[in-house]
Write an enzyme that holds these catalytic residues in place. Structure first.
Site, PDB file in Angstrom:
ATOM      1  N   HIS A 105     -11.299  -4.796   9.760  1.00 48.40           N
ATOM      2  CA  HIS A 105     -11.915  -4.585   8.442  1.00 48.40           C
ATOM      3  C   HIS A 105     -13.260  -3.874   8.555  1.00 48.40           C
ATOM      4  O   HIS A 105     -14.109  -4.017   7.683  1.00 48.40           O
ATOM      5  CB  HIS A 105     -12.150  -5.925   7.724  1.00 48.40           C
ATOM      6  CG  HIS A 105     -10.922  -6.577   7.179  1.00 48.40           C
ATOM      7  ND1 HIS A 105      -9.994  -7.180   7.974  1.00 48.40           N
ATOM      8  CD2 HIS A 105     -10.471  -6.729   5.901  1.00 48.40           C
ATOM      9  CE1 HIS A 105      -9.020  -7.679   7.217  1.00 48.40           C
ATOM     10  NE2 HIS A 105      -9.286  -7.419   5.962  1.00 48.40           N
ATOM     11  N   GLU A 151       0.807  -1.221   0.000  1.00 55.29           N
ATOM     12  CA  GLU A 151       0.000   0.000   0.000  1.00 55.29           C
ATOM     13  C   GLU A 151       0.838   1.268   0.000  1.00 55.29           C
ATOM     14  O   GLU A 151       0.486   2.238  -0.676  1.00 55.29           O
ATOM     15  CB  GLU A 151      -0.973   0.007   1.183  1.00 55.29           C
ATOM     16  CG  GLU A 151      -2.199  -0.890   1.004  1.00 55.29           C
ATOM     17  CD  GLU A 151      -1.954  -2.351   1.340  1.00 55.29           C
ATOM     18  OE1 GLU A 151      -0.814  -2.702   1.708  1.00 55.29           O
ATOM     19  OE2 GLU A 151      -2.905  -3.161   1.244  1.00 55.29           O
TER      20      GLU A 151
HETATM   21  C1  LIG Z   1      -2.498  -4.501   4.458  1.00 54.65           C
HETATM   22  C2  LIG Z   1      -3.524  -5.317   3.791  1.00 54.65           C
HETATM   23  N1  LIG Z   1      -3.699  -5.184   2.464  1.00 54.65           N
HETATM   24  C3  LIG Z   1      -4.623  -5.917   1.817  1.00 54.65           C
HETATM   25  C4  LIG Z   1      -5.402  -6.811   2.491  1.00 54.65           C
HETATM   26  C5  LIG Z   1      -6.488  -7.600   1.768  1.00 54.65           C
HETATM   27  N2  LIG Z   1      -6.058  -8.977   1.608  1.00 54.65           N
HETATM   28  C6  LIG Z   1      -6.367  -9.925   2.501  1.00 54.65           C
HETATM   29  S1  LIG Z   1      -5.670 -11.394   2.136  1.00 54.65           S
HETATM   30  C7  LIG Z   1      -4.963 -10.768   0.744  1.00 54.65           C
HETATM   31  C8  LIG Z   1      -4.136 -11.647  -0.125  1.00 54.65           C
HETATM   32  C9  LIG Z   1      -2.984 -12.239   0.624  1.00 54.65           C
HETATM   33  O1  LIG Z   1      -2.259 -13.040  -0.231  1.00 54.65           O
HETATM   34  P1  LIG Z   1      -1.142 -13.998   0.323  1.00 54.65           P
HETATM   35  O2  LIG Z   1      -0.251 -13.228   1.237  1.00 54.65           O
HETATM   36  O3  LIG Z   1      -0.509 -14.657  -0.831  1.00 54.65           O
HETATM   37  O4  LIG Z   1      -1.916 -15.040   1.238  1.00 54.65           O
HETATM   38  P2  LIG Z   1      -2.976 -16.146   0.784  1.00 54.65           P
HETATM   39  O5  LIG Z   1      -4.313 -15.504   0.875  1.00 54.65           O
HETATM   40  O6  LIG Z   1      -2.643 -16.570  -0.581  1.00 54.65           O
HETATM   41  O7  LIG Z   1      -2.815 -17.231   1.783  1.00 54.65           O
HETATM   42  C10 LIG Z   1      -5.272  -9.429   0.587  1.00 54.65           C
HETATM   43  C11 LIG Z   1      -4.827  -8.570  -0.516  1.00 54.65           C
HETATM   44  C12 LIG Z   1      -5.198  -6.913   3.874  1.00 54.65           C
HETATM   45  N3  LIG Z   1      -5.946  -7.735   4.620  1.00 54.65           N
HETATM   46  N4  LIG Z   1      -4.239  -6.179   4.478  1.00 54.65           N
END
Ligand SMILES: Cc1ncc(C[n+]2csc(CCOP(=O)(O)OP(=O)(O)O)c2C)c(N)n1
Ligand SMILES: Cc1ncc(C[n+]2csc(CCOP(=O)(O)OP(=O)(O)O)c2C)c(N)n1
Ligand SMILES: [Mg+2]
Ligand SMILES: [Mg+2]
Lengths: 337, 324, 337, 324
Positions: C139, C70
């Site tokens: 959230h 971000e």
């Molecule tokens: C700081 C922040 N940015 C965005 C999100 C929204 N978000 C939640 S999970 C996710 C994807 C995470 O991907 P990854 O780290 O690969 O984990 P996975 O879900 O694949 O286990 C996002 C963008 C968040 N919760 N926190």
């Protein structure tokens, strides 16, 4: 007469005494030792303005320099607090909260609630606030209203050396996360401070000056401006009661409300920008809970809705002055319905 | 490459380096006298870095700087009088005295701003590079960071983003061995900052930041890559700062005699002059002429700053939004 | 009758029309396309809740997925805004401001001032706010008071589809940085929205319902709660004037003050936590500037000073309800000095 | 190494993986029925990763997790009934229903918390590791991050800090190919996340996250290094998630038949069972006995959750501070 030391020495002493008392107390931050990885003197700086100077010599590895990675080390302080340490972490300027705020308001502040009451996070974040150093827009802010707004945080803003020591010791012993705001202009202010260790409880405002005609609520450096204004006003026959908040969270509502019940008038002085600030917070509290005692509009004396200007000529106008408090008090006193 | 540099270019480079040095030396003196307020971070010793980079940039290329920004400004073409007045907090300053040393910006010359936040610049430079990419104008962005800033999360994120979006941006790390009083050998957990490039899918290269020619060549390569649309690069300039972290720093974290030694052995301007004279047919007298012009320029700038008026009361509450 | 679309569609349409109008408008954010680097359908998600769906097909590279960085991409949006683009950047949830706040309040918001008036930073940051989704403490927050406090930012919080479209188009055309807050519970709310492009100026509150006895100031989703309460109250003979702020910065002080001058009573409703909030901000404004017209204490109806709980049973109690507004209004109406 | 694993250990590992799978499959079903609110991210498919790591940890070691945390909790020993009740938002939940799926924590078992903030965990794990280091108790911390989280600034900062302070912490990146709907091939600008280790002065290693034995071995090495005071390590587990990003995700960003294929070809539990039986002398019947025990456990957990009471009104305003 009791010993006099500066605000800065009072903070150093509080840290020293708590580190001596409890070995779980550790300190971390940028240059809090100063000199890590260099050839010169270790403990070279003791913090950017020398506040932690001397502690490395006494406590060695318990005081740690960090890379410039505020999320990393503030988060580490928070994590360590949940795992048995009592870290005192230095965020050099409160202006830098923007690169680590998440670890404070989403993590530290919320653990206890999110985890159903099972977490304790005894972390203290010491940080410099305020204008007056010609340090410009990114090193002069009073962002404590944002921390005050966060459930789960406690916010401390001492105005004098005595309070600084007692409140910092309290902060270190407190089991909730505490944001401890040190106004950089106050560092050189001297005051009487007992050598022994003592605590000042949170949520107990200090009546810095008693008075009958009007209540002036202030905090941090603004307490001094308010007291100066009160002095001036007293020669004109207006008696101000000056309330020093000491902590904005928890807030001592009682002392504020009692004072306004007696005086019927209120001016709130806050160096922060005006919107959604401590000034509006106290005003709203009184407009809600002591309305029937109010005889006049509530005035707020704050910085304008602008960033902090660099030029000394402008910065001096930016900071609420005793004169502006005097005017505000007079306008409230002049009000008649 | 050095060969591509004309005599004109070399004299320009010398003038830029010398202007930076004189500017900083003078600010140091005036600060000590009490004429200059605030936190002031001097660039003296690092001139070859800004200059070797700046020679490749036009006004339409963008530069994001940091707290130690005077040299970057001068190398990007910001006018020296306005800068000096800004540092004095005067109404005639580049930013009307509202920004100060840590916030000099001049968008017209592509100078996006010094920055009081360590790691503030890298994301901003990505944005400028994105604008160039979208507008397909062949322009690039460059950001200067210190070794300390190389550990800031924003810097890492920006490098990754630049690579993912294949942005025309160059990340220049000026590794002067210290972030405030902390050694880069302590704070940077890998050997060289350039080692981090691979983790962000971009080339990383080290240049001797005392050597204008090396910097010029290395940045030439990186900027060409960026202009061709081949994506970002990381450069690490190893160099030294001649003053303290900020004015007022007693520098007790440095080894005894360290600064003295550096000034004698690593001065990029001395080194440049020697090479320019011995290898590129520049005359000592040409350099001396520049020296005296620069001296005058800085004198004038200080006089201008000192005699300029403070901002006025109305300046306090303007320039917050477009409409006030 | 005019066409009805949802709040979410209104936002999509505003983005679509502005991208068609001005090619400097670009969009960036996590999964705003959805599917970058995957084998499936590109434009798979169009934002985590589908708000930007369909734009990639029309505008291709002008809408960009980002890594989860971000600070990086919000900062890039800010930098691009100073360099000739008009980015609309999506911060998925306002709760994530903690990892990128610096680029917003220290960079975007301050450029113009720090640079002596020479910078323009036309960036819009769209972000979801609010509770009601059982999305728990990280959230569901309403952190817009923190943005409202920052000089140099504009803050928009629409309550209905018509406003959402007009205010978003205004935000994109505005040359200052704008934080655009979308309450996730409102996405499915329908309302009449003209197909043509139109703007709603900032700083003009909407009188959502006219009334005589008491002013209820609300914003975002709370406007609906306030209107529902007003309905209930009207059958008991209390006539509420409901003011929908629309933007908290700039703030339409005039409309608020005029309304209170007419009614003499005020309740402020804000889903944010109570301290240093929009609720205290509006209360303080009125206690300062319309005190002589006030006939009763100012009440505030807000979330409690707690994080947002996960359990639906608790979350429903956390969110200010029409019932709690009704009680607050009644207590203010019952007041007599 | 696999050799060091006793039959007891292997049966434990199987039970853990199976418990996670059953738990997640059941949550999937109950969510679809409408019994479970909020954002729920399932771990099915990744069981070998949490389990291979968890087998090396005692209750005094700390684990920081992310939004996809159920598997990490179970592998760390958090009680399943309380977890299920928590996901239902009930008063009997691990966190009294106040945290939910994204915030399950159980400090008594060393589970520092799932986390709704991508990149929230790595700094916290550094803190736990620091506490262990200061207390010289030989304990370590581990943090699980996704491929998406590998691009978050907090993650980079934590890796650098861990190296600078030589902390006993292991960074485990679970690379399941996606961050929400975005491919890791797009968002991670270098080939493998493990490539980033060098830039942070620590060893980086890739393990097949479908292979319990490989994970177990790799983490054994990293945790030993940490316990010996030799500093942090980075591990990248390549693996797959069997469900959508969150419940309700239509997964249209995935190739057609992708999930089907993964379930058939990469199931870590099937693979484990086959190896355990063919190479480690485990009987199929032993596994079947565990299957049915696990099935009962999960049934019970769901019944417990469903029949538990909601939190009460007073819970809304308690647990904010120590004193209320
Ligand atoms: C700081 C922040 N940015 C965005 C999100 C929204 N978000 C939640 S999970 C996710 C994807 C995470 O991907 P990854 O780290 O690969 O984990 P996975 O879900 O694949 O286990 C996002 C963008 C968040 N919760 N926190
Ligand atoms: C986010 C943030 N953290 C800390 C600081 C305080 N600070 C200002 S300059 C500096 C050191 C920067 O070191 P480096 O990046 O190496 O640049 P140098 O000063 O050596 O040129 C620090 C810690 C800051 N301004 N911003
Ligand atoms: Mg440096
Ligand atoms: Mg992933």
């Amino acid at each position: 007469m009791a010993r006099k030391i500066t605000f800065q020495q009072a903070i150093n002493e509080a840290l020293d005494q708590e580190m001596a008392r409890d070995e779980d107390v550790v300190i971390m931050g940028e240059d809090v030792v100063g000199g890590a990885g260099t050839e010169g003197e270790m403990d070279a700086w003791g913090g950017v303005l020398g506040v932690t100077k001397g502690l490395w010599g006494k406590y060695g590895d318990r005081i740690m320099d960090t890379p410039i990675s505020e999320s990393g080390f503030v988060g580490a302080a928070v994590g360590a607090a949940t795992a048995g340490l009592r870290p005192v972490c230095e965020l050099m300027f409160i202006d830098f909260m923007g690169v680590c705020f998440d670890q404070i308001y989403n993590q530290a502040a919320k653990f206890r609630y999110m985890f159903g009451g099972k977490a304790e996070t005894p972390v203290v974040i010491r940080t410099m606030v305020g204008a007056g150093f010609r340090a410009a827009a990114q090193h002069s802010q009073c962002l404590y209203p944002m921390f005050t707004a966060v459930p789960g945080l406690k916010v401390v803003i001492p105005s004098n050396p005595y309070d600084a020591k007692g409140l910092l010791i309290q902060a270190i012993r407190d089991n909730d996360p505490v944001i401890f705001c040190e106004h950089k202009v106050l560092y050189t202010v001297e005051g009487e401070v007992p050598e022994d260790s003592y605590t000042i409880p949170f949520g107990e405002a200090d009546i810095a000056r008693e008075g009958e005609d009007i209540t002036v609520v202030a905090l941090g450096r603004m307490v001094h401006q308010a007291l100066e204004a009160a002095n001036t006003l007293s020669s004109g026959g207006i008696s101000c009661e000056v309330v020093d908040l000491r902590t904005t969270s928890p807030l001592d509502e009682e002392t504020i409300l009692e004072s306004v019940e007696n005086t019927g008038r209120l001016v709130v002085v806050d160096e922060a920008n005006p919107r959604c600030s401590i000034a509006t917070d106290i005003s709203a509290l009184v407009a809600k809970k002591a309305f029937e005692h109010l005889n006049a509009p509530i005035e707020m004396v704050t910085a304008p809705h602008t960033p902090v200007p660099f030029s000394g000529a402008l910065e001096d106008m930016y900071i609420p002055s005793p004169d502006s408090i005097v005017s505000a008090v007079k306008s409230v006193m002049d009000f008649s319905q | 490459m050095p060969d591509a540099l004309t005599v004109e270019d070399l004299l320009d480079a010398y003038r830029t380096m010398k202007t930076i040095r004189e500017f900083e030396d003078r600010v140091h003196v005036e600060f000590a006298k009490g004429g200059i307020p605030g936190f002031v971070h001097l660039y003296a010793g690092e001139e070859a870095s800004a200059t070797g980079v700046g020679m490749h940039l036009s006004k339409e290329d963008k530069l994001a700087s940091n707290h130690r920004g005077h040299g970057h400004c001068i190398a990007k073409g910001v006018e020296v009088k306005g800068m000096m007045a800004e540092i004095y907090g005067k109404a005639t300053g580049t930013c009307k005295g509202k920004g100060g040393s840590m916030h000099i910006a001049d968008l017209d010359t592509g100078m996006m701003g010094a920055n009081g936040i360590v790691g503030g610049g890298p994301p901003l430079a990505c944005g400028a590079a994105l604008a160039a990419k979208m507008k397909k104008n062949g322009k690039i962005a460059v950001v200067f960071c210190g070794d300390g800033a190389s550990n800031q999360g924003t810097t890492f994120e920006a490098m990754n983003l630049a690579s993912v979006w294949k942005l025309p941006v160059v990340f220049v790390f000026e590794n002067n061995g210290y972030g405030e009083a902390t050694g880069s050998s302590y704070s940077v957990s890998c050997g060289d900052i350039a080692d981090r490039a691979k983790g962000f899918g971009m080339p990383g290269r080290i240049a001797d930041g005392h050597d204008f020619f090396e910097v010029y060549e290395a940045f030439g390569e990186a900027s060409e890559r960026a202009r061709k649309g081949e994506g970002p690069s990381l450069l690490e300039h190893k160099l030294d700062r001649f003053y303290g972290h900020f004015e007022g720093d007693n520098q007790n974290y440095r080894a005894e005699g360290e600064v003295q030694k550096l000034r004698e052995e690593t001065c990029c301007i001395k080194r440049f002059a020697a090479t320019a004279v011995s290898e590129h047919g520049i005359n000592q007298s040409q350099l001396e002429a520049i020296d005296s012009e620069v001296g005058e320029l800085i004198d004038e700038a200080v006089k201008f700053a000192e005699s300029s008026p403070d901002p006025s009361e109305s300046d306090l509450t303007t320039d917050v939004y477009i409409n006030y």
